[in-house]
Design an enzyme around this catalytic site. Structure first.
Site, PDB file in Angstrom:
ATOM      1  N   THR A 186      -1.788  54.720  43.366  1.00 47.60           N
ATOM      2  CA  THR A 186      -2.405  53.704  44.222  1.00 47.60           C
ATOM      3  C   THR A 186      -2.938  52.614  43.294  1.00 47.60           C
ATOM      4  O   THR A 186      -3.246  52.879  42.133  1.00 47.60           O
ATOM      5  CB  THR A 186      -3.578  54.294  45.032  1.00 47.60           C
ATOM      6  OG1 THR A 186      -4.546  54.769  44.110  1.00 47.60           O
ATOM      7  CG2 THR A 186      -3.133  55.434  45.926  1.00 47.60           C
ATOM      8  N   GLU A 331       0.042  56.436  50.110  1.00 50.07           N
ATOM      9  CA  GLU A 331      -0.053  57.840  50.531  1.00 50.07           C
ATOM     10  C   GLU A 331       0.860  58.163  51.710  1.00 50.07           C
ATOM     11  O   GLU A 331       1.033  59.320  52.068  1.00 50.07           O
ATOM     12  CB  GLU A 331      -1.500  58.170  50.927  1.00 50.07           C
ATOM     13  CG  GLU A 331      -2.473  58.264  49.759  1.00 50.07           C
ATOM     14  CD  GLU A 331      -3.117  56.935  49.385  1.00 50.07           C
ATOM     15  OE1 GLU A 331      -2.530  55.876  49.696  1.00 50.07           O
ATOM     16  OE2 GLU A 331      -4.203  56.965  48.780  1.00 50.07           O
ATOM     17  N   LYS A 440     -21.349  45.536  58.370  1.00 46.26           N
ATOM     18  CA  LYS A 440     -22.251  46.187  59.326  1.00 46.26           C
ATOM     19  C   LYS A 440     -23.459  45.286  59.538  1.00 46.26           C
ATOM     20  O   LYS A 440     -24.315  45.172  58.682  1.00 46.26           O
ATOM     21  CB  LYS A 440     -22.635  47.571  58.824  1.00 46.26           C
ATOM     22  CG  LYS A 440     -21.419  48.475  58.839  1.00 46.26           C
ATOM     23  CD  LYS A 440     -21.636  49.825  58.227  1.00 46.26           C
ATOM     24  CE  LYS A 440     -20.346  50.613  58.308  1.00 46.26           C
ATOM     25  NZ  LYS A 440     -19.997  51.318  57.088  1.00 46.26           N
ATOM     26  N   TRP A 445     -20.342  46.306  64.204  1.00 41.29           N
ATOM     27  CA  TRP A 445     -19.374  46.201  63.121  1.00 41.29           C
ATOM     28  C   TRP A 445     -18.597  44.908  63.288  1.00 41.29           C
ATOM     29  O   TRP A 445     -18.132  44.591  64.386  1.00 41.29           O
ATOM     30  CB  TRP A 445     -18.389  47.367  63.163  1.00 41.29           C
ATOM     31  CG  TRP A 445     -18.967  48.639  62.644  1.00 41.29           C
ATOM     32  CD1 TRP A 445     -20.306  48.961  62.573  1.00 41.29           C
ATOM     33  CD2 TRP A 445     -18.261  49.759  62.117  1.00 41.29           C
ATOM     34  NE1 TRP A 445     -20.457  50.209  62.058  1.00 41.29           N
ATOM     35  CE2 TRP A 445     -19.224  50.732  61.769  1.00 41.29           C
ATOM     36  CE3 TRP A 445     -16.919  50.040  61.918  1.00 41.29           C
ATOM     37  CZ2 TRP A 445     -18.878  51.954  61.219  1.00 41.29           C
ATOM     38  CZ3 TRP A 445     -16.564  51.270  61.374  1.00 41.29           C
ATOM     39  CH2 TRP A 445     -17.530  52.213  61.018  1.00 41.29           C
TER      40      TRP A 445
HETATM   41  P1  ADP Z   1      -4.252  50.264  47.598  1.00 44.26           P
HETATM   42  O1  ADP Z   1      -4.975  51.239  48.494  1.00 44.26           O
HETATM   43  O2  ADP Z   1      -4.403  50.598  46.198  1.00 44.26           O
HETATM   44  O3  ADP Z   1      -4.514  48.821  47.934  1.00 44.26           O
HETATM   45  P2  ADP Z   1      -1.890  50.547  49.199  1.00 44.26           P
HETATM   46  O4  ADP Z   1      -0.785  49.590  49.034  1.00 44.26           O
HETATM   47  O5  ADP Z   1      -1.564  51.953  49.393  1.00 44.26           O
HETATM   48  O6  ADP Z   1      -2.712  50.430  47.900  1.00 44.26           O
HETATM   49  O7  ADP Z   1      -2.835  50.020  50.354  1.00 44.26           O
HETATM   50  C1  ADP Z   1      -2.908  50.599  51.618  1.00 44.26           C
HETATM   51  C2  ADP Z   1      -3.928  49.887  52.444  1.00 44.26           C
HETATM   52  O8  ADP Z   1      -3.533  48.530  52.666  1.00 44.26           O
HETATM   53  C3  ADP Z   1      -4.105  50.442  53.826  1.00 44.26           C
HETATM   54  O9  ADP Z   1      -4.948  51.558  53.820  1.00 44.26           O
HETATM   55  C4  ADP Z   1      -4.711  49.256  54.557  1.00 44.26           C
HETATM   56  O10 ADP Z   1      -6.103  49.144  54.306  1.00 44.26           O
HETATM   57  C5  ADP Z   1      -4.026  48.095  53.923  1.00 44.26           C
HETATM   58  N1  ADP Z   1      -2.908  47.655  54.761  1.00 44.26           N
HETATM   59  C6  ADP Z   1      -1.604  47.932  54.625  1.00 44.26           C
HETATM   60  N2  ADP Z   1      -0.872  47.319  55.574  1.00 44.26           N
HETATM   61  C7  ADP Z   1      -1.746  46.633  56.351  1.00 44.26           C
HETATM   62  C8  ADP Z   1      -1.625  45.801  57.509  1.00 44.26           C
HETATM   63  N3  ADP Z   1      -0.454  45.505  58.052  1.00 44.26           N
HETATM   64  N4  ADP Z   1      -2.762  45.292  58.024  1.00 44.26           N
HETATM   65  C9  ADP Z   1      -3.973  45.550  57.494  1.00 44.26           C
HETATM   66  N5  ADP Z   1      -4.145  46.310  56.403  1.00 44.26           N
HETATM   67  C10 ADP Z   1      -3.051  46.858  55.839  1.00 44.26           C
END
Ligand code: ADP
Length: 541
Positions: A186, A331, A440, A445
């Site tokens: 990640t 993940e 918050k 929220w």
């Molecule tokens: P990192 O967690 O290191 O940034 P990831 O690429 O796995 O790497 O990120 C996943 C996160 O990105 C998701 O948990 C979410 O918060 C955000 N995310 C992914 N796609 C979207 C989307 N279409 N809209 C909003 N948030 C998104």
């Protein structure tokens, strides 16, 4: 009673075998980082992946060994996906945009034995080599003429030399489909990087899943260009889905700027692409500046962070390109949801359709999801109640590589995404925020994503981020941080006024700050942890 069907294990190499046999003359075109365009077919890609497999075996690489890559989207990186996984080793794609200390941490943590890198990263790997002791051999992804005269890198050789020494004609072995095939950390947006170890089974199922028409949708009639890097969750699975479907694959190499992307899309007839919003925001600006139009591009998938509705609207109306909004994480391989209209939504008005499509979408078969409250109880699908988003399925992580994190799964086996979401009665999920980014205020929220999406709809705004800052009365209030479009001006008062009537009064930002640029993560997302540090001590009345 057991079924009587063949117990053929799902293997990554079976995808390239299939493409080589049934789409033998379909092309893979890539921009080489050392210059020029490379063009060959799936049959040739299979042959070279087999040469690579033999070379890896000759170097003593065994089942389960990690082989690292620091590489752009190219045909050689594609061969590594198949050659490494094909012998039962693990292709560990490393994001070169991470901070050097994170790279060192990741390489040492995964104990990569070999490291394949593009010429662009030569200065970087010269610095990494002395502090990454597990790497026995560094391989430059180019011909021998590009090797540096002197180097501190152990066993440095060229990829083309490595392959040239081997014949093809290798029989891909069969093994347990739960064998690991690739590893991706990640990007550490909110934490230390953690390794997600995909299996052959999860990868093949995910490639099938993303191919579905309501998911990313891939066909042999498509020309697919993943702009999302092959080091960002395996380019969202497209280097597997393209050969699985027999689609032509166009790989942009290091040329990730708008002009280079546009040129390659036009010359290669790209119909379908995918990438994070930042890429498309920049490309939109480029298209507008030159009053350009795409001649073949019809569709693109946008995910990784929330896709602003204003971007979706501009792409459809000005460029005749549909955006499919999708959600996922490292993940989840990554695809979790995608936003496509159902039959009974076709009759909605244009605005109603746009509102549905702006959501992150419906669960793709293979990923089940639910939203739960603080007590862990499932919340209703009414489009209003928001809670922690949990997912599970055959391509969702069970635990992290060498970093057991038991708390990530609930007692009944669901993965906690760290996102907060709503689900509406038609099954469309919408991300409210990351739980760490939600603001918050009093008892309420406030979604930073909603405010950012609105801000970028203002013509003078190039990019926007909203963070919570301390407030004596409300505990936290939203601060809007903006990058203005070149040559355009907007005042803080005007910007605040832009929100009036568009969001509930308590959600309106309290203050606006202008910056030259926003900090980004290695995957192109706004780095809010940094932004919160930059504005530490800031408070609103
Ligand atoms: P990192 O967690 O290191 O940034 P990831 O690429 O796995 O790497 O990120 C996943 C996160 O990105 C998701 O948990 C979410 O918060 C955000 N995310 C992914 N796609 C979207 C989307 N279409 N809209 C909003 N948030 C998104």
């Amino acid at each position: 009673m057991q079924g009587l069907m063949m117990a053929e294990p799902l293997r990554v190499a079976s995808i390239i075998e299939h493409a080589a046999k049934w789409h033998s003359d379909t092309e893979i075109v890539s921009r080489r980082p050392e210059g020029g365009i490379h063009r060959y077919t799936y049959a040739e890609a299979n042959h070279r992946s087999q040469q690579l497999a033999r070379a890896l075996l000759a170097l003593g690489i065994e089942n389960g060994d990690r082989v690292g890559t620091l590489a752009w989207n190219t045909h050689r990186h594609f061969e590594l996906y198949y050659g490494v996984a094909g012998i039962g080793a693990v292709c560990h794609t490393i994001n070169p945009r991470l901070f050097p200390e994170q790279l060192v941490y990741i390489i040492n943590h995964s104990e990569d034995r070999l490291l394949f890198f593009d010429i662009t990263f030569l200065p970087l790997v010269e610095r990494l080599a002395p502090i990454c002791p597990t790497v026995e051999k560094w391989v430059l992804l180019a011909g021998p003429e590009h090797l540096p005269k002197e180097s501190v890198m152990p066993g440095l050789c060229s990829y083309e030399d490595l392959l040239a020494a081997q014949p093809g004609g290798y029989q891909w072995p069969s093994f347990d489909e739960n064998t690991a095939c690739s590893l991706c950390y990640t990007s550490g947006t909110t934490d230390q990087p953690k390794g997600v170890l995909y299996s052959h089974r999860s990868t093949v199922l995910h490639a099938l899943g993303i191919s579905l028409p309501d998911a990313l949708g891939c066909s042999s009639a498509d020309v697919i260009m993943p702009v999302v890097p092959m080091f960002h969750v395996n380019a969202w699975g497209l280097p597997y889905a393209a050969p699985l479907n027999g689609a032509k694959l166009v790989l942009p190499g290091a040329g990730m700027d708008s002009a280079s992307l546009f040129e390659l899309m036009e010359t290669e007839g790209v119909t379908f692409s995918a990438g994070v919003p930042t890429i498309w925001l920049a490309l939109l600006q480029f298209m507008r500046e030159g009053q350009r139009r795409f001649s073949t591009l019809r569709r693109t998938v946008v995910g990784g962070s929330s896709c602003p509705p204003a971007l979706m609207k501009a792409f459809v109306e000005e460029l005749s390109v549909t955006i499919t909004h999708a959600w996922g994480m490292t993940e989840t391989s990554p695809l979790g949801t995608a936003s496509r209209l159902k039959a009974n939504q076709q009759g909605l008005s244009a605005d109603e359709k746009a509102a549905v499509l702006a959501k992150q979408g419906r669960a793709v078969f293979g990923v089940d999801m639910k939203i739960v409250g603080d007590d862990g109880q499932a919340l209703p699908h009414d489009g209003v109640a928001f809670g922690d988003l949990l997912v599970r399925g055959p391509w969702v992580v069970r635990d992290y590589f060498r970093t057991p994190t038991p708390g990530e799964l609930t007692a009944d086996g669901w993965f906690r995404t760290g996102d907060v979401a709503t689900v509406d009665p038609t099954g469309f999920m919408q991300i409210t925020d990351r739980s760490k980014d939600v603001i918050k205020s009093g008892g309420e929220w406030i979604s930073s994503i909603d405010l950012e999406n609105l801000a970028v709809a203002h013509p003078a705004v190039a990019e926007a981020a909203v963070i919570g800052v301390p407030s004596a009365r409300w505990s936290e209030r939203p601060l809007l941080v903006i990058v203005r479009r070149p040559g355009m001006d907007v005042s803080a008062e005007e910007m605040l006024g832009f929100f009036r009537g568009k969001v509930a009064k308590f959600c309106e930002p309290d203050a606006v700050e202008f910056v030259e640029q926003l900090p980004h993560t290695a995957t192109g997302k706004i780095l809010k942890t940094q932004l919160r540090k930059d504005f530490a001590g800031y408070s609103v009345a």
